[in-house]
Design a protein around this motif. Sequence first.
Motif: not given
Length: 941
Positions: A60, A63, A111, A142, A153
């Motif tokens: 992640f 992202e 995040w 996450l 991810a």
Amino acid sequence: MAQAVASSGWLRGRVKAAASGDTLVIMGFTKAEIPPEKTIVLAHLSSPRLARRGGNDDPFAWESREFLRKLCIGKDVVFKTEYTIPNFSREFCSLFIGTTNIAKEVVTHGWAKVKEAKGEVTPEHAELLRLEEQARQQGVGLWNRAPGASAAAIRNLPPSAVGDPSNLDAMGLLAANKGRPMEAIVEQVRDGSSLRVYLLPEFQFVQVFVAGIQAPSMGRRTMAEPTTTTEVPYDEPNGGTNDEIRGPLMSAQRVTASSAYNEVAPDPYGREAKHFTEIRVLNRDVRIVLEGVDKFSNLIGSVYYPDGEAAKDLALELIENGFAKYVEWSASMMEDEARRKLKTAELQAKKSKLRLWTNYVPPATNSKAISDNFTGEVVEVVSGDCIIVADDAVPFGSPAAERRVNLSSIRCPKLGNPRRDEKPAPYAREAREFLRTRLIGRQVQVSMEYSRKVPTADGSTAPTGPADTRVMGFGSVFLLSQGKDGEDVSPAPLTAGGQQPGLNVAELIIARGFGTVIRHRDFEERSNHYENLLAAESRATAGRKGIHSSKDPPVMHVMDLLTASAKKAKDFLPFLQRNRRMSAVVEYVLSGHRFKLFVPKETCSIAFSFSGVRCPGREEPYSNEAMSLMRRKIMQRDVEIEVETVDRTAEQFAKRQKLKIWKNYVEGEQISNGPAHDRKQKEELKVMVTEVLGGGKFYVQTVADQKVASIQKQLASLNLKEAPVLGSFNPKKGDIVLAQFTADNSWNRAMVVTAPRGGVQSAKDRFEVFYIDYGNQELITYNQLRPLDPSVSSAPGIAQLCSLAYLKVPTLDEDYGHEAAVLLSDTTLDGPKEFRAVIEEKDTSGGKVKGQGTGNVLLVTLIDDESGNSVNAIMLKEGVARLEKRRRWEAKEKQEAMDELGKYESEAHRERLGMWEYGDIQSDDEENPFPVKKTGIAAKR
């Protein structure tokens, strides 16, 4: 929030970059071109770590960075330092966009993780911990615990192409995406015109050089050093030791160099250019259109970034603001219109002396900007790029009323000068006629744009003083009314934005292929609508219009009776009187009652006067007014005329100019009354016949022509042995080559009439050639051809096409055509014979003869010098030719000549020779006087 900003510790700024999910670069608000910058970390947060080159992301991580980037990039923020860590350069801050707390937004969406408190927990820290627990329970960001979510991810990064071109198939990438916008995110700005980007969706990390420009260098180290040791890319890890530098290097940050290396300072405006590019594209979504690849496999592309609803061209922005220069090597990969925009923008930056061009000294130019707008009526089209407009603001009849306007930034084919025997260039007449039919008598608006000093007519290119030059005015002309053939040119108001008030005449003529756009040098004045002209030229070139066409240009042979003899004018009189009224175009107004007219039907120009009317002559009262009236009313208009008679004015003009037969004329001298043929003043040539074609046509060489012997000598000196290598020499139709004549193996100049389709494939490929110095034609092989040797003259062919005057001779495919050709050959080609060719007329229609090209045909009486016999008479006497149809208005001398030849025709008729074998043949009124031969036995005699 306003009170918070005003209080101590709060700062304003704008987000320039997002290095990771918790790290931002913020610029201050100052008037400096490079404002101060600060890299901050969101207090109490830790985002997943982005991959180093060749490594892997934490789950992640991408992202997380994307969430923060899209939320903050380019936004105005306020921030305050909450705490620092000893020996660590970053500050840990609270950050707000308006009333939105960015740290809370990041944690709420899952995040970033909240760090554990080391000491007393502040209310802000406690709130972040609460939001983190809430995100964990909701499984967002996450905290997503779905099967496979964590593995999905992690980006699958291909090897980086930065620093190692072997990791990228640059040519393959170009071939697959040429001209197609590619989505990308800019990760680093190396200098103003080179970017390092992720190409989406594959995340290929590449370096792209902006096409068409070059920004100043950002400096370099004087000793070689791997790129990875001096630059910190965006994929550096987050967290780690205190001395770790997180995020990219920004233009205002200093890099601590090893003492073993010396830095070369950036070029002037290098830092500013880099910052200019960073604030527009760094960490932004951009579109890249690949234009090419250089020899080092570097990608060259155009970069477009969003600006509100529009997309802006980074190259154009850098050029317009003086941060980059136009470079031809990469601009050549771009489309013409894009290149023109960059060139124009650079010129404007130079004129404004922006940044890089602060000390620029423009080159000397002979053009000068002017500004003079007026409206008026077009009274004359001088050529395709020059007109005369009667200014509405000047009184009628005043010499100053008519103003010559040269169309800005275009050049049309020249019309030539008949008095200097200069013929019009291809499409020159068409260009003028095109404008004449659209402009004469129409109202236009003229915007004068620049003037230019040009050398006087002696052709001097380096004038020594004002007397050696003249000043020409150039402007744009706009039609203010409905155009011809449905062209909508209704006027539009001239706005501050420069909207055209009507149809641009220069653009119209360029779009039809009747001219070209001038490629001005830097700082040379040009049309205010130069870009439109270039675009019109591109369309005309693509459409192969006019001068851009591969077809042969139209040819028109005009007989100018103003410079011809009175006899020639009288010869034309019956044709001009044939119809009571005929159409004409007024080419020029000589006075109030005398004009030069062009008669299209007879393709001749005549001097024309009103019958029974005389206007004031030059220097007489009201002469200017009379001429102005006629120029306004009929100049270059379509008119109808009735021709009554011809006066002696043309002959008197020819005498004054000592033209042709009046070359040795002396005023007052009487011409002696010699024999009839002397009084006729007919041109005679001593000739040898070189080829007979049939139909009474044949080629001759002039005996006294020195070029004949010179060219024969040049050809005789050639030593041509080896045939050309296939592929090295590919003759095409119309090319002039050396060809080996089959009969005697001699080498002669020849024109290729037909060539194999698809080029030469074999040494035995056959070509049809026409020997331009003799007039004969044959099929030969490729081995019998050579390129024209430079030592051989490239002068036009010597062979002159002739026809027997006053006769109708059957062609080879008509009855008695073969017999006529045999008799003409036996009479003229039997041994080297000289003949006297008396030129009765010149056929200037340029009709094609068996593919042998076009040109004037001389209609001659061919006389054998030894016997004194006329070949014309011999053809009639043997019954293989007949007299052409007589007309009532034939000149007296022609009638006398035909009466004399008629005796021979009557003799053949009486004796029933040749075509008279079975009595009378077809009437003179019939279109084809000789029947076409039939195939088979019935056709044989």
